[in-house]
Design an enzyme around this catalytic site. Structure first.
Site, mmCIF file in Angstrom:
data_model
loop_
_atom_site.group_PDB
_atom_site.id
_atom_site.type_symbol
_atom_site.label_atom_id
_atom_site.label_comp_id
_atom_site.label_asym_id
_atom_site.label_seq_id
_atom_site.Cartn_x
_atom_site.Cartn_y
_atom_site.Cartn_z
ATOM 1 N N SER A 3 0.881 -1.109 -0.187
ATOM 2 C CA SER A 3 0.156 -0.015 -0.167
ATOM 3 C C SER A 3 0.732 1.174 -0.147
ATOM 4 C CB SER A 3 -0.924 -0.212 1.351
ATOM 5 O OG SER A 3 -2.083 1.046 1.136
ATOM 6 N N ASP B 178 -8.261 -5.249 -6.055
ATOM 7 C CA ASP B 178 -7.889 -4.197 -5.202
ATOM 8 C C ASP B 178 -7.832 -2.949 -5.869
ATOM 9 O OD1 ASP B 178 -6.358 -2.561 -3.234
ATOM 10 O OD2 ASP B 178 -4.635 -3.602 -3.512
ATOM 11 N N HIS C 265 -7.373 -5.177 -0.846
ATOM 12 C CA HIS C 265 -6.297 -4.776 -0.417
ATOM 13 C C HIS C 265 -5.630 -5.224 0.689
ATOM 14 C CE1 HIS C 265 -3.426 -1.216 -0.772
ATOM 15 N NE2 HIS C 265 -4.008 -1.031 0.503
#
Length: 244
Positions: A128, A186, A238
């Site tokens: 991320s 995601d 995610h």
């Protein structure tokens, strides 16, 4: 890929020793020793540098988005020129601000370890927000310590777009392994959405809904996660990357 995902996941709860639960027990990581940690809570920037003598790698891991403040920072798109030595390069300010607060010490400690262990590779990793900062670290160390570049590789997971085409062209031109893993639908890798000024770079490794792996080079991502309709994007994927 899963081993480097474990290293990225370890950044969420690592201590001064290699003892963080599942990620620290992942096959291949057992002989890891934490060499340095940083933590800047006011701007949510932290991570670690570790060495795995069995694998002969130095791992530089940046923590990803764990709190609401991180998500706000993730999507603060305001562009800013960086690095100054790359002509016309623009990156997302929200990613850069958190990287710069610790960049000097991270680059310095990495270079010191690389000099101590010349037979070790250098693997930058992050999930991320951490993936974006890991990419910036690679750009930074390639400029400040270009002699280390043949030893560097980059693995990111759920990384959003970091910079403009000039920045992406520089990263692609480094000639080093860059793997950007995308898990199913995601949403993070598609942000900022529908903005041609901010683009991806490197090799995309897309894990499909059927758990198949599709690999796309930087010249054409259309057969990877970009082939999904926006309705398929979600936040759930995610946080479910294999190895994390």
């Amino acid at each position: 890929m899963d081993m480097y995902a474990a290293y990225a996941g370890a950044a969420y709860n690592i201590s001064d020793t290699w003892n963080c639960g599942y990620e620290c027990e992942h096959p291949g990581t057992e002989d890891t020793h934490v060499e340095y940690r940083w933590d800047a809570p006011l701007i949510t920037s932290d991570g670690y540098i570790a060495r795995n003598p069995s694998r002969k790698i130095i791992v530089v891991a940046f923590r990803g988005s764990a709190e609401a403040g991180d998500w706000i920072e993730d999507f603060t798109e305001n562009p800013v020129q960086w690095p100054e030595t790359i002509a016309d390069s623009i990156v997302v300010l929200g990613f850069l601000s958190g990287y710069l607060v610790s960049s000097s010490s991270v680059v310095q400690h990495t270079a010191k370890l690389a000099a101590q262990y010349p037979d070790h590779g250098i693997s930058a990793v992050g999930h991320s927000l951490g993936g974006a900062r890991a990419a910036m670290f690679v750009a930074d160390i390639s400029i400040k310590h270009p002699q280390l570049l043949p030893r560097v590789q980059l693995y990111t997971y759920g990384q959003a777009k970091v910079g403009n085409p000039a920045f992406a062209a520089y990263m692609n031109g480094l000639g080093m392994p860059i793997y950007r893993v995308v898990n199913r639908g995601d949403i993070a890798p598609h942000l900022p959405y529908n903005n041609s000024r901010i683009v991806h770079f490197g090799t995309e490794v897309w894990i499909t809904a059927n758990n198949k792996t599709v690999v796309c080079q930087s010249s054409d991502y259309s057969l990877c996660s970009e082939s999904l309709p926006p309705a398929a994007f979600n936040i759930r994927d995610h946080s479910t990357y294999p190895g994390l």
